[in-house]
Design a protein around this motif. Structure first.
Motif, PDB file in Angstrom:
ATOM      1  N   PHE A 142       0.856  -1.181   0.000  1.00 14.44           N
ATOM      2  CA  PHE A 142       0.000   0.000   0.000  1.00 14.44           C
ATOM      3  C   PHE A 142       0.897   1.238   0.000  1.00 14.44           C
ATOM      4  N   SER A 143       0.327   2.405  -0.044  1.00 18.27           N
ATOM      5  CA  SER A 143       1.127   3.629  -0.141  1.00 18.27           C
ATOM      6  C   SER A 143       2.002   3.862   1.085  1.00 18.27           C
ATOM      7  N   ASP A 144       1.526   3.470   2.263  1.00 23.46           N
ATOM      8  CA  ASP A 144       2.302   3.758   3.471  1.00 23.46           C
ATOM      9  C   ASP A 144       2.642   2.528   4.319  1.00 23.46           C
ATOM     10  N   HIS A 145       2.183   1.325   3.884  1.00 22.26           N
ATOM     11  CA  HIS A 145       2.503   0.125   4.649  1.00 22.26           C
ATOM     12  C   HIS A 145       2.485  -1.114   3.756  1.00 22.26           C
ATOM     13  N   GLN A 155       5.035  -0.471   8.514  1.00 13.69           N
ATOM     14  CA  GLN A 155       5.031   0.863   7.913  1.00 13.69           C
ATOM     15  C   GLN A 155       6.188   1.011   6.929  1.00 13.69           C
ATOM     16  N   ARG A 158       9.154   7.127   4.593  1.00 13.38           N
ATOM     17  CA  ARG A 158       9.144   8.009   3.407  1.00 13.38           C
ATOM     18  C   ARG A 158      10.416   7.869   2.590  1.00 13.38           C
ATOM     19  N   LYS A 161      10.333   4.564   0.227  1.00 18.02           N
ATOM     20  CA  LYS A 161       9.257   4.265  -0.733  1.00 18.02           C
ATOM     21  C   LYS A 161       9.794   3.843  -2.087  1.00 18.02           C
ATOM     22  N   LYS A 165       8.803   0.351  -4.356  1.00 18.99           N
ATOM     23  CA  LYS A 165       8.208   0.416  -5.703  1.00 18.99           C
ATOM     24  C   LYS A 165       9.082  -0.285  -6.744  1.00 18.99           C
TER      25      LYS A 165
END
Length: 167
Positions: A142-145, A155, A158, A161, A165
């Motif tokens: 997910f975007s943050d975890h 988690q 930042r 990330k 990806k």
């Protein structure tokens, strides 16, 4: 395997992410398709077995290294081994790491960089200043975890990330 019905033996076996499944059988599209459904790692045609093995040698060696490589850890003078594929993630907490695995947790006095330098594996990525995750245990990103296959959530920092990806 000789015929499609022989694949029932594979279907009846519990499928583990830390195991490798290779099948040798006839050149048959339905058989190959069924093996893909059963998540067989490689299918070899018995008619061209030597060529298939030679063609897939580096892939097989990488699979074996990723699935069966061990990590030796030490705690209170006792040295133990754990298979890397059994490790869900490694957590850093005060000058030690906590290895979370299918065998429970192990604690070792070491930092995350030292752990990564010891294992030399592309299966692990750092997702946070305190977490390194085994990619084969990631269920969803997910975007943050990250959601792991054991239902734990971690988690994503930042600064990390991009690591998540790209993997």
């Amino acid at each position: 395997v000789q015929q499609k019905e022989d694949l029932k033996l594979i279907e009846q076996q519990p499928h583990h992410d830390y195991a490798l499944y290779y099948v040798i059988g006839p050149k048959d599209y339905d058989m190959i398709s069924e093996c893909m459904r059963l998540k067989v790692n490689l299918y070899f045609s018995k008619e061209s077995l030597p060529e298939d093995i030679q063609k897939n040698e580096s892939h097989m060696l990488q699979d074996i290294q990723d699935k069966f490589q061990y990590y030796e850890y030490q705690r209170n003078g006792i040295v133990s081994k754990i298979r890397l594929s059994h490790i869900y993630y490694v957590e850093s907490l005060r000058h030690q790491i906590i290895i979370h695995s299918i065998n429970g947790t192990m604690v070792e006095r070491k930092n995350l960089n030292a752990f990564l330098n010891t294992i030399h594996s592309t299966q692990f990525i750092q997702i946070h200043k305190s977490f390194i995750v085994n990619k084969q245990w990631i269920q969803n990103i997910f975007s943050d975890h990250i959601l792991l296959k054991n239902a734990e959530t971690l988690q994503i920092g930042r600064a990390y990330k991009g690591n998540v990806k790209m993997s």
